[in-house]
Design a protein around this motif. Sequence first.
Motif, PDB file in Angstrom:
ATOM      1  N   ILE A 178       0.836  -1.197   0.000  1.00  0.00           N
ATOM      2  CA  ILE A 178       0.000   0.000   0.000  1.00  0.00           C
ATOM      3  C   ILE A 178       0.878   1.257   0.000  1.00  0.00           C
ATOM      4  CG2 ILE A 178      -1.652   1.337   1.401  1.00  0.00           C
ATOM      5  CD1 ILE A 178      -2.640  -1.470   2.416  1.00  0.00           C
ATOM      6  N   ALA A 179       1.941   1.194   0.762  1.00  0.00           N
ATOM      7  CA  ALA A 179       2.791   2.389   0.871  1.00  0.00           C
ATOM      8  C   ALA A 179       4.257   2.025   0.667  1.00  0.00           C
ATOM      9  CB  ALA A 179       2.579   3.034   2.244  1.00  0.00           C
ATOM     10  N   PRO A 180       4.674   1.805  -0.597  1.00  0.00           N
ATOM     11  CA  PRO A 180       6.093   1.529  -0.816  1.00  0.00           C
ATOM     12  C   PRO A 180       6.913   2.745  -0.399  1.00  0.00           C
ATOM     13  CG  PRO A 180       4.950   1.829  -2.919  1.00  0.00           C
ATOM     14  CD  PRO A 180       3.911   1.897  -1.852  1.00  0.00           C
ATOM     15  N   ARG A 181       8.055   2.502   0.229  1.00  0.00           N
ATOM     16  CA  ARG A 181       8.829   3.656   0.711  1.00  0.00           C
ATOM     17  C   ARG A 181      10.215   3.229   1.161  1.00  0.00           C
ATOM     18  NH1 ARG A 181       5.924   1.637   4.671  1.00  0.00           N
ATOM     19  NH2 ARG A 181       6.897   1.450   6.703  1.00  0.00           N
ATOM     20  N   GLU A 182      10.961   4.216   1.538  1.00  0.00           N
ATOM     21  CA  GLU A 182      12.293   4.017   2.110  1.00  0.00           C
ATOM     22  C   GLU A 182      13.212   3.223   1.191  1.00  0.00           C
ATOM     23  OE1 GLU A 182      11.057   4.301   6.758  1.00  0.00           O
ATOM     24  OE2 GLU A 182      10.483   2.552   5.658  1.00  0.00           O
ATOM     25  N   PHE A 183      13.376   3.777  -0.017  1.00  0.00           N
ATOM     26  CA  PHE A 183      14.335   3.240  -0.982  1.00  0.00           C
ATOM     27  C   PHE A 183      13.988   1.781  -1.260  1.00  0.00           C
ATOM     28  CE2 PHE A 183      19.082   2.420  -1.903  1.00  0.00           C
ATOM     29  CZ  PHE A 183      18.977   2.922  -3.178  1.00  0.00           C
ATOM     30  N   LEU A 184      14.911   0.855  -1.117  1.00  0.00           N
ATOM     31  CA  LEU A 184      14.617  -0.542  -1.474  1.00  0.00           C
ATOM     32  C   LEU A 184      13.937  -1.292  -0.344  1.00  0.00           C
ATOM     33  CD1 LEU A 184      18.080  -1.404  -3.078  1.00  0.00           C
ATOM     34  CD2 LEU A 184      16.030  -0.579  -4.214  1.00  0.00           C
ATOM     35  N   PHE A 185      13.667  -0.612   0.762  1.00  0.00           N
ATOM     36  CA  PHE A 185      13.163  -1.340   1.935  1.00  0.00           C
ATOM     37  C   PHE A 185      11.772  -1.932   1.703  1.00  0.00           C
ATOM     38  CE2 PHE A 185      11.072  -1.947   5.965  1.00  0.00           C
ATOM     39  CZ  PHE A 185      12.035  -2.668   6.646  1.00  0.00           C
ATOM     40  N   ARG A 186      10.865  -1.114   1.189  1.00  0.00           N
ATOM     41  CA  ARG A 186       9.516  -1.630   0.941  1.00  0.00           C
ATOM     42  C   ARG A 186       9.137  -1.309  -0.493  1.00  0.00           C
ATOM     43  NH1 ARG A 186       6.452  -4.001   4.055  1.00  0.00           N
ATOM     44  NH2 ARG A 186       7.503  -3.228   5.911  1.00  0.00           N
ATOM     45  N   VAL A 187       9.225  -2.299  -1.337  1.00  0.00           N
ATOM     46  CA  VAL A 187       8.963  -2.104  -2.759  1.00  0.00           C
ATOM     47  C   VAL A 187       7.911  -3.109  -3.226  1.00  0.00           C
ATOM     48  CG1 VAL A 187      11.233  -1.145  -3.281  1.00  0.00           C
ATOM     49  CG2 VAL A 187      10.929  -3.600  -3.294  1.00  0.00           C
ATOM     50  N   ARG A 188       7.482  -2.962  -4.464  1.00  0.00           N
ATOM     51  CA  ARG A 188       6.426  -3.860  -4.956  1.00  0.00           C
ATOM     52  C   ARG A 188       6.989  -5.043  -5.719  1.00  0.00           C
ATOM     53  NH1 ARG A 188       2.713   1.342  -5.940  1.00  0.00           N
ATOM     54  NH2 ARG A 188       1.481   1.159  -4.033  1.00  0.00           N
ATOM     55  N   GLU A 189       8.201  -4.906  -6.206  1.00  0.00           N
ATOM     56  CA  GLU A 189       8.860  -6.008  -6.902  1.00  0.00           C
ATOM     57  C   GLU A 189      10.238  -6.157  -6.283  1.00  0.00           C
ATOM     58  OE1 GLU A 189       9.037  -5.631 -11.181  1.00  0.00           O
ATOM     59  OE2 GLU A 189      10.745  -6.985 -11.296  1.00  0.00           O
ATOM     60  N   PHE A 190      10.535  -7.332  -5.764  1.00  0.00           N
ATOM     61  CA  PHE A 190      11.817  -7.500  -5.083  1.00  0.00           C
ATOM     62  C   PHE A 190      12.288  -8.946  -5.240  1.00  0.00           C
ATOM     63  CE2 PHE A 190       9.927  -9.545  -1.288  1.00  0.00           C
ATOM     64  CZ  PHE A 190       8.606  -9.138  -1.398  1.00  0.00           C
ATOM     65  N   GLU A 191      13.487  -9.197  -4.714  1.00  0.00           N
ATOM     66  CA  GLU A 191      14.023 -10.554  -4.793  1.00  0.00           C
ATOM     67  C   GLU A 191      14.151 -11.137  -3.395  1.00  0.00           C
ATOM     68  OE1 GLU A 191      17.037 -11.401  -8.319  1.00  0.00           O
ATOM     69  OE2 GLU A 191      17.516  -9.584  -7.230  1.00  0.00           O
ATOM     70  N   GLN A 192      13.905 -12.421  -3.322  1.00  0.00           N
ATOM     71  CA  GLN A 192      14.077 -13.122  -2.055  1.00  0.00           C
ATOM     72  C   GLN A 192      15.080 -14.251  -2.212  1.00  0.00           C
ATOM     73  OE1 GLN A 192       9.959 -14.297  -1.178  1.00  0.00           O
ATOM     74  NE2 GLN A 192       9.984 -12.831   0.499  1.00  0.00           N
TER      75      GLN A 192
END
Length: 464
Positions: A207-221
Amino acid sequence: MAAEKNEGVEKMEKVVSLCKRRGFVFQGSEIYGGLKGTWDLGPLGVALNNRIKSEWWKMFVDGREDMYGLDAAILMNAKVWEASGHTGAGFCDPLVEDTETGERYRADHLLKDVGINADGMALPDIDAAITANNIKSPKGNPLSPARQFNLMFETTIGATAGPDGKVYLRPETAQGIFVNFKNVVDSMSPKMPFGIGQIGKAFRNEIAPREFLFRVREFEQMEIEYFVKPEDWEVQFEAWRVALWNWFDHLGLKRENVQEFEVPENDLAHYSKRTIDFEYNYPGKGFDELAGFAYRTDHDLKSHMNASGVSMEYIEPDGTRFIPHVLEPSFGVGRALTAVLVEAYQEDEMNGEVRTYLKLPAHLAPYRVAVSPLLKNKPELVEKAREVFSLLKKEFGNVAWDDNGNVGKRYRRQDEIGTPYCIVIDFDTLGEENPEQKDTVTIRHRDTGEQERVAIADLISKLK
Ligand code: ATP
């Protein structure tokens, strides 16, 4: 405290700006104004990211006898997410809207800002807490009642839309491991305990992507499911806990900047008997989740067994059957990349000038070494430098050629991107004035600025 926070915010801004300026991380779709919650990795970012992933793979898959790798598809049968609980309330965040602007916020985050932990809170209780604390949207307007918002991205597969075509972009890599549990057991005959590791993209409609790469919508695990006999989970949990600390050490993160947060029993997911979040002290933000580590009992395998009708039992050589229990260390690559960058970011004074450098561990640095001729308009220097460059490139791969500007500028540039060593080929290398220096080069060390003379024949072992 406030001064420390401001200093942290400032440091983070400097790191983000360095990332853009030097080709580590760019805003996603930047020339069209960006796409919130997406970032693109530039030439140096992808190098660092790949190194983090390959070191992880080396440590947790190739480096162990009890681990197997996997690369499952991002698109999976929708039934996977029904069985795992992701289509239900378990994978929703409480959403509130600014009643004037329509902007959406996470209600649990707004409550956290006033010291209320809303994890697991029912919607009416969230509404009551918002009213009791007179919480407004960050724009100062009243908020709508909270509703649950599912974080999975939906799409359709094939030419015909409709319920049969509905699929989700996976919100975690873990389920790809569970649904292949039987395949791995049947094809590899692993002995208990054993694990499966996977690295891949995951998508969450935050809902609220923020803080650079910390909370994004597309990422790697980078995720591991480690299967154990039910009675062994505690011993194995402790062993993995040590392994996780070793990993954070390997990333160069100072122990004082990493901490364990033991998730209290009343906040645990119903199937988890124990969860530890490993938190990193992000500048300007403070400690927050870097990786998760959960004991998930036999919940996942059992859910897939019940939903698919396929047995997830493991059969011991003596014929004993049981559903293994699982330990899940789960790492986000982007959060690790951020931690590595901010940990490495340094400013000092060298030769009377302020310099910025990234004190990256050599095994993570985008370039291991940069090679340059002292002067780029002297063909004999360039030719010799090219020779050294090819030698090192063949050995290490990630070697930079840098002949722009003067040597001082090159050092500064390489410092800023974390290259641990710079090699300069000068007239002594050619042995013109000092024959005893022939075929030696200068190696300059990033962290200290110290220089030493090394024979070309010894370079590879020196840089290893
Ligand atoms: P959070 O509580 O911060 O939302 P989570 O507990 O939902 O994270 P997990 O589901 O445990 O996260 O995912 C494992 C790891 O994946 C996290 O530790 C984190 O490193 C990474 N991760 C999860 N969500 C995101 C995201 N939106 N952006 C970047 N990384 C993420």
